[in-house]
Design a protein around this motif. Sequence first.
Motif, mmCIF file in Angstrom:
data_model
loop_
_atom_site.group_PDB
_atom_site.id
_atom_site.type_symbol
_atom_site.label_atom_id
_atom_site.label_comp_id
_atom_site.label_asym_id
_atom_site.label_seq_id
_atom_site.Cartn_x
_atom_site.Cartn_y
_atom_site.Cartn_z
ATOM 1 N N ALA A 75 0.826 -1.210 0.000
ATOM 2 C CA ALA A 75 0.000 0.000 0.000
ATOM 3 C C ALA A 75 0.861 1.262 0.000
ATOM 4 O O ALA A 75 0.524 2.248 -0.660
ATOM 5 C CB ALA A 75 -0.932 0.001 1.202
ATOM 6 N N ALA A 76 1.976 1.229 0.715
ATOM 7 C CA ALA A 76 2.841 2.410 0.805
ATOM 8 C C ALA A 76 3.689 2.624 -0.445
ATOM 9 O O ALA A 76 3.990 3.763 -0.813
ATOM 10 C CB ALA A 76 3.747 2.294 2.026
ATOM 11 N N THR A 77 4.082 1.552 -1.114
ATOM 12 C CA THR A 77 4.978 1.697 -2.272
ATOM 13 C C THR A 77 4.248 1.816 -3.602
ATOM 14 O O THR A 77 4.816 2.321 -4.565
ATOM 15 C CB THR A 77 5.958 0.509 -2.353
ATOM 16 O OG1 THR A 77 5.231 -0.713 -2.422
ATOM 17 C CG2 THR A 77 6.888 0.493 -1.154
ATOM 18 N N GLU A 78 3.007 1.382 -3.666
ATOM 19 C CA GLU A 78 2.266 1.403 -4.935
ATOM 20 C C GLU A 78 2.157 2.797 -5.560
ATOM 21 O O GLU A 78 2.431 2.949 -6.744
ATOM 22 C CB GLU A 78 0.885 0.790 -4.744
ATOM 23 C CG GLU A 78 0.142 0.588 -6.040
ATOM 24 C CD GLU A 78 -1.136 -0.197 -5.822
ATOM 25 O OE1 GLU A 78 -1.616 -0.763 -6.806
ATOM 26 O OE2 GLU A 78 -1.640 -0.249 -4.687
ATOM 27 N N PRO A 79 1.795 3.846 -4.792
ATOM 28 C CA PRO A 79 1.673 5.156 -5.425
ATOM 29 C C PRO A 79 3.011 5.842 -5.718
ATOM 30 O O PRO A 79 3.059 6.810 -6.467
ATOM 31 C CB PRO A 79 0.860 5.973 -4.416
ATOM 32 C CG PRO A 79 1.037 5.305 -3.119
ATOM 33 C CD PRO A 79 1.330 3.864 -3.414
ATOM 34 N N VAL A 80 4.111 5.338 -5.165
ATOM 35 C CA VAL A 80 5.394 6.022 -5.274
ATOM 36 C C VAL A 80 6.316 5.402 -6.326
ATOM 37 O O VAL A 80 6.993 6.121 -7.066
ATOM 38 C CB VAL A 80 6.101 6.027 -3.898
ATOM 39 C CG1 VAL A 80 7.430 6.752 -3.970
ATOM 40 C CG2 VAL A 80 5.206 6.656 -2.841
ATOM 41 N N TYR A 81 6.349 4.078 -6.399
ATOM 42 C CA TYR A 81 7.282 3.369 -7.271
ATOM 43 C C TYR A 81 6.536 2.556 -8.327
ATOM 44 O O TYR A 81 5.399 2.156 -8.128
ATOM 45 C CB TYR A 81 8.167 2.405 -6.465
ATOM 46 C CG TYR A 81 9.002 3.083 -5.419
ATOM 47 C CD1 TYR A 81 10.212 3.672 -5.751
ATOM 48 C CD2 TYR A 81 8.584 3.139 -4.098
ATOM 49 C CE1 TYR A 81 10.985 4.295 -4.790
ATOM 50 C CE2 TYR A 81 9.354 3.758 -3.132
ATOM 51 C CZ TYR A 81 10.554 4.336 -3.480
ATOM 52 O OH TYR A 81 11.312 4.957 -2.532
ATOM 53 N N LYS A 82 7.239 2.277 -9.432
ATOM 54 C CA LYS A 82 6.681 1.360 -10.424
ATOM 55 C C LYS A 82 6.691 -0.043 -9.826
ATOM 56 O O LYS A 82 7.560 -0.393 -9.033
ATOM 57 C CB LYS A 82 7.517 1.371 -11.700
ATOM 58 C CG LYS A 82 7.405 2.651 -12.482
ATOM 59 C CD LYS A 82 8.196 2.551 -13.761
ATOM 60 C CE LYS A 82 8.090 3.849 -14.543
ATOM 61 N NZ LYS A 82 8.836 3.779 -15.806
ATOM 62 N N LYS A 83 5.723 -0.844 -10.239
ATOM 63 C CA LYS A 83 5.605 -2.197 -9.716
ATOM 64 C C LYS A 83 6.849 -3.012 -10.045
ATOM 65 O O LYS A 83 7.403 -2.909 -11.131
ATOM 66 C CB LYS A 83 4.360 -2.867 -10.286
ATOM 67 C CG LYS A 83 4.007 -4.155 -9.606
ATOM 68 C CD LYS A 83 2.668 -4.685 -10.061
ATOM 69 C CE LYS A 83 2.345 -5.940 -9.291
ATOM 70 N NZ LYS A 83 1.023 -6.431 -9.578
ATOM 71 N N ASP A 84 7.286 -3.808 -9.094
ATOM 72 C CA ASP A 84 8.413 -4.740 -9.194
ATOM 73 C C ASP A 84 9.792 -4.088 -9.183
ATOM 74 O O ASP A 84 10.782 -4.752 -9.450
ATOM 75 C CB ASP A 84 8.281 -5.646 -10.424
ATOM 76 C CG ASP A 84 7.098 -6.584 -10.312
ATOM 77 O OD1 ASP A 84 6.778 -6.998 -9.186
ATOM 78 O OD2 ASP A 84 6.497 -6.898 -11.358
ATOM 79 N N VAL A 85 9.884 -2.797 -8.887
ATOM 80 C CA VAL A 85 11.195 -2.163 -8.720
ATOM 81 C C VAL A 85 11.772 -2.671 -7.405
ATOM 82 O O VAL A 85 11.124 -2.566 -6.362
ATOM 83 C CB VAL A 85 11.075 -0.619 -8.692
ATOM 84 C CG1 VAL A 85 12.407 0.024 -8.332
ATOM 85 C CG2 VAL A 85 10.569 -0.100 -10.013
ATOM 86 N N PRO A 86 12.978 -3.262 -7.413
ATOM 87 C CA PRO A 86 13.532 -3.784 -6.166
ATOM 88 C C PRO A 86 13.931 -2.646 -5.210
ATOM 89 O O PRO A 86 14.596 -1.695 -5.618
ATOM 90 C CB PRO A 86 14.752 -4.591 -6.602
ATOM 91 C CG PRO A 86 15.063 -4.135 -7.968
ATOM 92 C CD PRO A 86 13.834 -3.535 -8.554
ATOM 93 N N LEU A 87 13.506 -2.744 -3.967
ATOM 94 C CA LEU A 87 13.801 -1.742 -2.954
ATOM 95 C C LEU A 87 14.547 -2.369 -1.797
ATOM 96 O O LEU A 87 14.281 -3.497 -1.405
ATOM 97 C CB LEU A 87 12.505 -1.127 -2.423
ATOM 98 C CG LEU A 87 11.605 -0.418 -3.424
ATOM 99 C CD1 LEU A 87 10.301 -0.001 -2.750
ATOM 100 C CD2 LEU A 87 12.301 0.773 -4.016
ATOM 101 N N SER A 88 15.500 -1.633 -1.246
ATOM 102 C CA SER A 88 16.161 -2.062 -0.029
ATOM 103 C C SER A 88 15.357 -1.575 1.156
ATOM 104 O O SER A 88 15.006 -0.390 1.230
ATOM 105 C CB SER A 88 17.574 -1.478 0.047
ATOM 106 O OG SER A 88 18.376 -2.017 -0.964
ATOM 107 N N VAL A 89 15.047 -2.476 2.068
ATOM 108 C CA VAL A 89 14.236 -2.152 3.239
ATOM 109 C C VAL A 89 15.006 -2.556 4.476
ATOM 110 O O VAL A 89 15.536 -3.656 4.557
ATOM 111 C CB VAL A 89 12.885 -2.926 3.201
ATOM 112 C CG1 VAL A 89 12.054 -2.625 4.422
ATOM 113 C CG2 VAL A 89 12.136 -2.633 1.927
#
Length: 96
Positions: A75-89
Motif C-alpha cells: 500500500a505504501a509503495t504502490e503510489p510512489v514506485y513502479k511495480k516490481d522495482v527492487p527496494l532495499s528495506v
Amino acid sequence: VKIPLQKLFLATLAWIESSTSSLGRKKIVGLVQNVARRAVKLRVAAANAKPGPAIGQALGPLGINMAEFCKQFNAATEPVYKKDVPLSVTLNAMCM
C-alpha cells in the motif's frame, strides 16, 4: 504520529528517572538494558511483496506479522514506485 524509536526510548528513560524511587528505577533500568535492538535488511519488489519463506524467515524472529507487513508495504509503495522495482528495506525492532 510517528516518533523515532531512539527519541521514545530516551524520553521513557527520562520519565523513569523522574518518577520512580531509586529501587524501582534500578529494576526498570535493568529490564530496559536487556532489550536488544535488531535490524533486518531485505530486498523487496515495490507494490509486489508476497508472504513467503524469504520474508518470513527475516520477520519471524522479530515478531512481525508477515502478511500485515506485505499489505502495508504494498500500500505504501504502490503510489510512489513502479511495480516490481527492487527496494532495499531496513526494519528495526526492539526485542526482549
